[in-house]
Design an enzyme around this catalytic site. Structure first.
Site, PDB file in Angstrom:
ATOM      1  N   GLU A 142     -19.318 -14.989 -10.649  1.00  0.00           N
ATOM      2  CA  GLU A 142     -20.684 -15.114 -11.149  1.00  0.00           C
ATOM      3  C   GLU A 142     -20.636 -16.114 -12.308  1.00  0.00           C
ATOM      4  OE1 GLU A 142     -24.186 -11.956 -12.450  1.00  0.00           O
ATOM      5  OE2 GLU A 142     -22.161 -11.645 -13.217  1.00  0.00           O
ATOM      6  N   GLU A 237     -32.648 -14.177 -18.109  1.00  0.00           N
ATOM      7  CA  GLU A 237     -32.074 -12.824 -18.020  1.00  0.00           C
ATOM      8  C   GLU A 237     -32.059 -12.182 -19.398  1.00  0.00           C
ATOM      9  OE1 GLU A 237     -28.000 -10.376 -16.693  1.00  0.00           O
ATOM     10  OE2 GLU A 237     -28.071 -12.566 -16.461  1.00  0.00           O
ATOM     11  N   GLU A 409     -15.626  -8.112  21.956  1.00  0.00           N
ATOM     12  CA  GLU A 409     -16.941  -8.358  22.535  1.00  0.00           C
ATOM     13  C   GLU A 409     -17.969  -7.868  21.520  1.00  0.00           C
ATOM     14  OE1 GLU A 409     -19.169  -7.542  26.809  1.00  0.00           O
ATOM     15  OE2 GLU A 409     -17.972  -5.925  25.929  1.00  0.00           O
TER      16      GLU A 409
END
Length: 608
Positions: A142, A237, A409
């Protein structure tokens, strides 16, 4: 010695151009205001408006609001949040490092803020995540470039475990820190451990330009490892670990993040976003239903175009081949019955079955078994289909394919005649949300059954959507990442195709919109005609050179199409009586500015 003459008028023009460009760069600090379409959000949510990716997140889920505008600007309000984040900019999809973008990532911002109460920490500037970072916990980072704050002081040494040094970027001094954190992260449920990188400006500013790529270059010199970019956004923020932040306001009347190629800025539309994998920063694994690019398969009209090819297949044997000159591949396989498949050059197809024990028809990408989904992706599908009749005891409609080493698969089931149950799907492994709904994840084992490698024992992986749908977007890569997070190992890709499978009955299936994209076949992203970055491109020297090039008189026939960054998008045919804009709209769907080339001449064409 060869000499060149320069006219007075050309010198004056060049000087005027440079002055205009400089004025434009400084203008937003004094004359910024929100413009374009807007959307107001009051709870945790990610999305797109125009070509701008946005997100509102707070730890309480109801501690504020945000208004996002299609020009990239935003207005962020905190009412009572433990941790509040408001951001807008580039959603990059974790496909490229900053060095692979073709230019520097640049951010522009203008901030108007008002005081907040009980602010423990606050970061205003640039924010994002990186994936695939070697040597880091969970391979996640981050990152922040902090130019301002709602707190009384800029963040200090408490922000990181390790002070790496100082750098000078964009005329200011930044202190660089690395921190190790355990908490919420992208694409994870619960808390994980990851690194945080910070550049903290010594003196805060409320307007300016941030060269994000230059910060990353300096970080690398300090020993901080870079990864694939998930996002790069302008951020506001604020939070407090011991309570709630109240009353904060961060208004960004100008905010823009773009990739600058040489002297020409490129808007966020030039970078393919990750569509629905753009999950919010939260402890939830839930994502969103946004589609990369501007395709809306539910509304866009395609239909069956090009050469029609019909095959009845062969009992107990695959019949496969290429779909015209497209990048797509088809396959029909069945056990018993009277069945057929009709496909068209644009990838759309029809299928019908009657009295079969098992019937499969599919169109999509066929791979060479040498690469993983991460190396090939992001892989996305856009579709619209209809169905009639019945499909016996089991049936799956959606995405289908195989991997090798290991042999697997797999199915992503978006629709059905009768929803498959646990008796067919095996062990329930979990669930996650993507493309606007929740998918349940299952794993089954097939013992000595037919496969692409003969009779084998192999696992089956299923993602089954909770609510059926007949049109939309499927983020194939997001499903595969989630499967691997749950311990369901993927191998080298054999195929990824849009499928109908019926275990009996009598019915039909008609795909009237079909498009798939991957790294080798990306979604065309022309520069929006209305973006403010287009105004800059208009003033750039390279665009002037294009205007100065001889204009062609378009004639019927084939011509090449490029976006405004010079990336080749494809070759299209112009029929007599049709306009170039009409042909571009029909083939690429997106409004914007394109460059078309025929012979030695190029011309700009606007598509609205």
């Amino acid at each position: 010695m060869k000499t060149f003459s320069v006219t007075k008028s050309s010198v004056v023009f060049a000087m005027a151009l440079g002055m205009a460009s400089t004025a434009f760069a400084q203008d937003f600090c004094s004359n910024a205001q929100h413009s374009g379409q807007k959307v107001t959000i009051t709870s945790n949510q990610t999305g797109k408006i125009g070509d701008i990716g946005y997100e509102l997140w707070d730890e309480n889920g109801h501690g504020g609001s945000a208004t996002f505008y299609s020009d990239g600007s935003m207005d962020c309000n905190i009412t009572g949040a433990k941790d509040y984040l408001c951001r807008a900019g580039l959603s990059l999809g974790s496909n490229k490092t900053y060095k692979e973008l073709g230019g520097d990532m640049i951010a522009e911002f203008k901030l108007v803020k008002s005081g907040a109460q009980n602010v423990g920490y606050s970061y205003i500037g640039i924010y994002g995540w990186m994936e695939g970072v070697s040597g880091t916990p969970s391979q996640l980072v981050e990152y922040y470039v902090i130019d301002n704050t709602l707190a009384n002081d800029m963040p200090g040494s408490w922000i990181g475990n390790e002070r790496k040094g100082t750098i000078t970027v964009d005329g200011g001094t930044y202190t660089v820190y690395r921190n190790t954190r355990t908490g919420p992260a992208i694409k994870n449920s619960g808390n994980v451990t990851f690194y945080q990188y910070f550049s903290v400006r010594t003196s805060p500013r409320d307007c300016g330009t941030i060269n994000i790529s230059e910060h990353m270059r300096q970080w690398e010199k300090m020993g901080l490892t870079m990864g694939k970019l998930y996002e790069a956004k302008v951020l506001g923020e604020a939070g407090n670990v011991n309570g709630e932040v109240r009353g904060g306001h961060m208004d960004f009347p100008h905010a823009k993040v773009y990739v600058k190629n040489g002297s020409d800025p490129v808007s966020s539309s030039s970078v393919k976003s990750s569509s629905s994998t753009d999950a919010p920063k939260s402890s939830s694994s839930k994502g969103n239903g946004n589609v990369s690019g501007k395709i809306d398969a539910c509304k866009d009209v395609m239909g069956h175009e090009g050469k029609e090819t019909r095959t009845q297949g062969q009992n107990n044997s695959s019949v496969t081949g290429n779909v015209g000159s497209s990048p797509y591949h088809y396959e029909i396989w069945y056990q018993g019955g009277n069945n057929s498949m009709t496909f068209y050059d644009n990838g759309t197809y029809k299928a019908s079955w009657n009295g079969t024990n098992d019937f499969l028809a599919r169109v999509g990408f066929k791979y060479d078994e040498k690469h993983t989904y991460e190396e090939l992706g992001p892989i996305d599908a856009y579709y619209k289909w209809s169905k009639q009749g019945s499909a016996g005891g089991y049936n799956y409609i959606g995405i289908y394919g195989w991997t090798v080493d290991p042999l697997v698969e797999y199915y992503i089931v978006d629709d059905w005649f009768n929803k498959p149950g646990a008796n067919l799907l095996g062990q329930r492994k979990g669930e996650f949300t993507v493309d606007g709904d929740t998918y349940e994840i299952w794993q089954n084992t097939r013992v000595q059954q037919p496969s692409i490698k003969g009779t084998q024992t192999f696992p089956q992986y299923f993602s089954v959507r909770k609510s059926a749908r007949s049109c939309g977007h499927i983020d194939i890569t997001a499903h595969m990442k989630k499967w691997e997070e749950l311990g369901m190992k993927m191998g080298k890709m054999y195929e990824a195709k849009v499928l109908v499978e019926a275990g009996g009955g009598s019915g039909s299936f008609d795909v009237t919109y079909f498009k798939m994209t991957d790294k080798a076949h990306p979604l065309a992203q022309p520069e929006p005609e209305s973006s403010s970055s287009e105004a800059k491109v208009e003033s750039s020297s390279s665009t002037v050179a294009l205007h100065a090039a001889p204009k062609m008189e378009l004639k019927s026939g084939n011509f090449q199409v490029f976006d405004m960054q010079g990336r080749f998008l494809g070759t299209v045919k112009l029929d007599a009586g049709a306009s170039v804009a009409q042909v571009l709209k029909a083939n690429f769907k997106n409004a914007g500015i394109y460059m078309v080339k025929q012979g030695n001449f190029m011309q700009r064409v606007a598509v609205k």
